[in-house]
Design a protein around this motif. Sequence first.
Motif, PDB file in Angstrom:
ATOM      1  N   PHE A 173       0.828  -1.207   0.000  1.00  8.03           N
ATOM      2  CA  PHE A 173       0.000   0.000   0.000  1.00  8.03           C
ATOM      3  C   PHE A 173       0.864   1.259   0.000  1.00  8.03           C
ATOM      4  N   GLY A 174       2.072   1.182   0.584  1.00  7.55           N
ATOM      5  CA  GLY A 174       2.979   2.313   0.491  1.00  7.55           C
ATOM      6  C   GLY A 174       3.412   2.560  -0.942  1.00  7.55           C
ATOM      7  N   ALA A 175       3.662   1.475  -1.697  1.00  6.63           N
ATOM      8  CA  ALA A 175       3.997   1.624  -3.119  1.00  6.63           C
ATOM      9  C   ALA A 175       2.825   2.216  -3.886  1.00  6.63           C
ATOM     10  N   THR A 176       1.612   1.866  -3.474  1.00  6.98           N
ATOM     11  CA  THR A 176       0.432   2.508  -4.065  1.00  6.98           C
ATOM     12  C   THR A 176       0.468   4.006  -3.803  1.00  6.98           C
ATOM     13  N   GLY A 177       0.863   4.386  -2.565  1.00  2.00           N
ATOM     14  CA  GLY A 177       0.986   5.804  -2.231  1.00  2.00           C
ATOM     15  C   GLY A 177       2.064   6.498  -3.048  1.00  2.00           C
ATOM     16  N   LEU A 178       3.169   5.812  -3.314  1.00  2.00           N
ATOM     17  CA  LEU A 178       4.214   6.403  -4.162  1.00  2.00           C
ATOM     18  C   LEU A 178       3.677   6.693  -5.557  1.00  2.00           C
ATOM     19  N   LEU A 179       2.886   5.761  -6.100  1.00  3.43           N
ATOM     20  CA  LEU A 179       2.296   5.984  -7.420  1.00  3.43           C
ATOM     21  C   LEU A 179       1.293   7.133  -7.383  1.00  3.43           C
ATOM     22  N   LEU A 180       0.461   7.169  -6.337  1.00  2.00           N
ATOM     23  CA  LEU A 180      -0.515   8.259  -6.229  1.00  2.00           C
ATOM     24  C   LEU A 180       0.180   9.604  -6.055  1.00  2.00           C
ATOM     25  N   GLY A 181       1.324   9.599  -5.384  1.00  2.00           N
ATOM     26  CA  GLY A 181       2.082  10.834  -5.219  1.00  2.00           C
ATOM     27  C   GLY A 181       2.578  11.394  -6.537  1.00  2.00           C
ATOM     28  N   GLN A 182       2.773  10.520  -7.533  1.00  2.00           N
ATOM     29  CA  GLN A 182       3.164  10.972  -8.861  1.00  2.00           C
ATOM     30  C   GLN A 182       1.957  11.349  -9.717  1.00  2.00           C
ATOM     31  N   LEU A 183       0.840  10.659  -9.500  1.00  2.00           N
ATOM     32  CA  LEU A 183      -0.337  10.909 -10.323  1.00  2.00           C
ATOM     33  C   LEU A 183      -1.103  12.152  -9.890  1.00  2.00           C
ATOM     34  N   ALA A 184      -1.294  12.321  -8.583  1.00  2.00           N
ATOM     35  CA  ALA A 184      -2.109  13.422  -8.068  1.00  2.00           C
ATOM     36  C   ALA A 184      -1.284  14.692  -7.953  1.00  2.00           C
ATOM     37  N   GLN A 185      -1.932  15.819  -8.121  1.00  2.00           N
ATOM     38  CA  GLN A 185      -1.217  17.099  -8.052  1.00  2.00           C
ATOM     39  C   GLN A 185      -1.286  17.714  -6.663  1.00  2.00           C
ATOM     40  N   SER A 186      -2.029  17.108  -5.740  1.00  2.00           N
ATOM     41  CA  SER A 186      -2.097  17.620  -4.375  1.00  2.00           C
ATOM     42  C   SER A 186      -2.111  16.444  -3.410  1.00  2.00           C
ATOM     43  N   THR A 187      -1.598  16.684  -2.218  1.00  2.00           N
ATOM     44  CA  THR A 187      -1.571  15.624  -1.206  1.00  2.00           C
ATOM     45  C   THR A 187      -2.985  15.223  -0.807  1.00  2.00           C
ATOM     46  N   ARG A 188      -3.894  16.178  -0.769  1.00  2.00           N
ATOM     47  CA  ARG A 188      -5.260  15.845  -0.374  1.00  2.00           C
ATOM     48  C   ARG A 188      -5.896  14.884  -1.370  1.00  2.00           C
ATOM     49  N   THR A 189      -5.683  15.132  -2.667  1.00  2.28           N
ATOM     50  CA  THR A 189      -6.224  14.224  -3.676  1.00  2.28           C
ATOM     51  C   THR A 189      -5.607  12.838  -3.549  1.00  2.28           C
ATOM     52  N   ALA A 190      -4.288  12.792  -3.343  1.00  4.58           N
ATOM     53  CA  ALA A 190      -3.611  11.496  -3.210  1.00  4.58           C
ATOM     54  C   ALA A 190      -4.131  10.740  -1.996  1.00  4.58           C
ATOM     55  N   HIS A 191      -4.308  11.451  -0.875  1.00 11.78           N
ATOM     56  CA  HIS A 191      -4.809  10.792   0.336  1.00 11.78           C
ATOM     57  C   HIS A 191      -6.241  10.295   0.144  1.00 11.78           C
ATOM     58  N   LEU A 192      -7.082  11.096  -0.488  1.00 10.86           N
ATOM     59  CA  LEU A 192      -8.478  10.690  -0.680  1.00 10.86           C
ATOM     60  C   LEU A 192      -8.581   9.482  -1.610  1.00 10.86           C
ATOM     61  N   ILE A 193      -7.780   9.476  -2.674  1.00 18.26           N
ATOM     62  CA  ILE A 193      -7.799   8.315  -3.568  1.00 18.26           C
ATOM     63  C   ILE A 193      -7.278   7.081  -2.835  1.00 18.26           C
ATOM     64  N   GLY A 194      -6.214   7.252  -2.058  1.00 16.00           N
ATOM     65  CA  GLY A 194      -5.684   6.138  -1.286  1.00 16.00           C
ATOM     66  C   GLY A 194      -6.684   5.610  -0.280  1.00 16.00           C
ATOM     67  N   LEU A 195      -7.405   6.523   0.375  1.00 12.49           N
ATOM     68  CA  LEU A 195      -8.445   6.109   1.313  1.00 12.49           C
ATOM     69  C   LEU A 195      -9.546   5.345   0.590  1.00 12.49           C
ATOM     70  N   GLY A 196      -9.926   5.822  -0.591  1.00 20.92           N
ATOM     71  CA  GLY A 196     -10.949   5.136  -1.365  1.00 20.92           C
ATOM     72  C   GLY A 196     -10.520   3.743  -1.783  1.00 20.92           C
ATOM     73  N   LEU A 197      -9.261   3.605  -2.229  1.00 15.20           N
ATOM     74  CA  LEU A 197      -8.763   2.289  -2.636  1.00 15.20           C
ATOM     75  C   LEU A 197      -8.700   1.326  -1.457  1.00 15.20           C
ATOM     76  N   THR A 198      -8.266   1.831  -0.306  1.00 15.38           N
ATOM     77  CA  THR A 198      -8.214   0.977   0.893  1.00 15.38           C
ATOM     78  C   THR A 198      -9.604   0.531   1.301  1.00 15.38           C
ATOM     79  N   THR A 199     -10.553   1.465   1.260  1.00 14.25           N
ATOM     80  CA  THR A 199     -11.934   1.115   1.604  1.00 14.25           C
ATOM     81  C   THR A 199     -12.498   0.085   0.634  1.00 14.25           C
ATOM     82  N   ALA A 200     -12.221   0.261  -0.654  1.00 17.51           N
ATOM     83  CA  ALA A 200     -12.703  -0.690  -1.649  1.00 17.51           C
ATOM     84  C   ALA A 200     -12.108  -2.073  -1.415  1.00 17.51           C
ATOM     85  N   ALA A 201     -10.816  -2.121  -1.098  1.00 15.69           N
ATOM     86  CA  ALA A 201     -10.173  -3.409  -0.824  1.00 15.69           C
ATOM     87  C   ALA A 201     -10.784  -4.071   0.400  1.00 15.69           C
ATOM     88  N   PHE A 202     -11.066  -3.262   1.431  1.00 13.85           N
ATOM     89  CA  PHE A 202     -11.646  -3.827   2.654  1.00 13.85           C
ATOM     90  C   PHE A 202     -13.060  -4.333   2.405  1.00 13.85           C
TER      91      PHE A 202
END
Length: 531
Positions: A173-202
């Motif tokens: 999931f940290g590697a997922t965050g590294l990818l989101l850090g490159q894709l998203a232009q803001s930390t808030r967007t990266a965190h929200l997408i990461g939260l969404g992916l984690t929720t979907a996985a759960f």
Amino acid sequence: MSHQTEGTARIIRLSLRTGWPGLLAVAALAAGLVTTVAGSIAALYPDLTDRQLYAETLGVSPATQAFNGLGHGLHTLGGITAYEIGFMGQLLFPLLALHVAVRHTRGEEEAGRTELLTATRLERLAPLAAGAVLLLGTCLLTGALMLPGMVVAGLGAGSLWYVAGVVLLMLFFGATGLLLGQLAQSTRTAHLIGLGLTTAAFLTRAVIDGRGWDAPWASPLGWAAAIEPFAQPRAWPLVAFAIGSLLLLAAATWVALRRDLGAGVIAPRPGPARARPARVQPALGTVLGVAWRLTRPTALAWGVIAVLWAGSFGLLTEEMASLVDDNPTVLAALGVERGADVVTGMAVVVIVLAATAAAVQGSSQLGTEEGAGRLSALLATRRSRTGVWLGWWAVVAASSVIVLAVGVLALGLTSWATTGDRDTLGTALGVGWGYAVPVLFVAAIASALRAALPPLAGLAWLLVGWIVLVGFLAETLRLPAWSRDLSPVHLVGTLPQDDLSGPATLALGVAAASIFAGSIVAFRRRDLRTT
């Protein structure tokens, strides 16, 4: 490729010098959860007879399996420990790793520190490489802190398999965050997408386990349980985590080589050329309009998570309730009279988490506006400090209550649809009504910290975390009554099992109003902060 990472060591040294407390806190929090639960389990179930009873009751409960995942080796202390950590661990470990990855890549870039470092010799991949090294170090430190505690608790050789699973889960999931850090232009967007992916996985794993389907491969969180560290350990999930992490890191590298500094594939969407009429939404010329415009993405994200969570578990209500109702031993172990109440009680804790998180993130957004100087620009107009403060927190409080309301409504409607029992809707709405005041109390605490102690405003997250910890692990950790009552949700009663405590609700309401009034005074008297 080596020349593309030149300057990595310099970034790592700087990040460790300024951010080591945060990295250490992440490792200590993850390891502390496991070692604390392990010690409590060893005291709660010292005999084989006790553990076998646990396996025959809570171990076969569909509701518990949906939340915690499938249990393996529940006749051992390690198996029960892994099972009890299930829900908290499956959300905490991924989110902590995502935070570390985004914080040390996109966060540094957004704050402007990466751009300053480029004044020296710094190659394109150095920031990403530094973030990956810091992530790997944090995950390994987590494992190093976790393993001795498990061994001391007597969990046996399976501890090493469990720790390896946690480390590789965090890396994935940290590697997922590294990818989101490159894709998203803001930390808030990266965190929200990461939260969404984690929720979907759960939720994917929860539905599969709740319905008894044999498909652990369908979710990364299912891979973790499939390791079976305290039963018959299997290596394929560890290999899957490792390969997945490498693929995600390769994707992050590919994006990093092709984007400009400060840019992202997922760019913020420009606003409309003309504002909508005030009759459609609060006008941007008002404090309410500005507050809603700035907090809307976060509130909507938490609202969607609450609805998806509630809907997923609501659809499982009939199957779970029938299995639990047919087993009086499970009902007694869970302390409920109806199986449907088990699903409602457990699902609502997460809905409350979403509502309180919306309030705390509303506070964080206000801090961002203040640090960027936009709040001072607003106050330079004829808007008073009191008016701005009241307007902002009115929107935040209303958003939090709405997240709670839509969550319990979705839970009630889906439970009613699957069971045909209209009472499940009334029960869910009643629980939501009972927890509205505790949610507002958390918002009041967040406002007080933001007003009086801006650097420590993030401490409001501790209260949110404590609410969830008490909701799921109070019995396991044998928390004393006074510590459980530090959770405003527990203070008013464990609904729907208990009756709502009127005096406690009234006291919390008065306390929330008083604390918020104090926050107004504190905000009026302090200077604004800018970064």
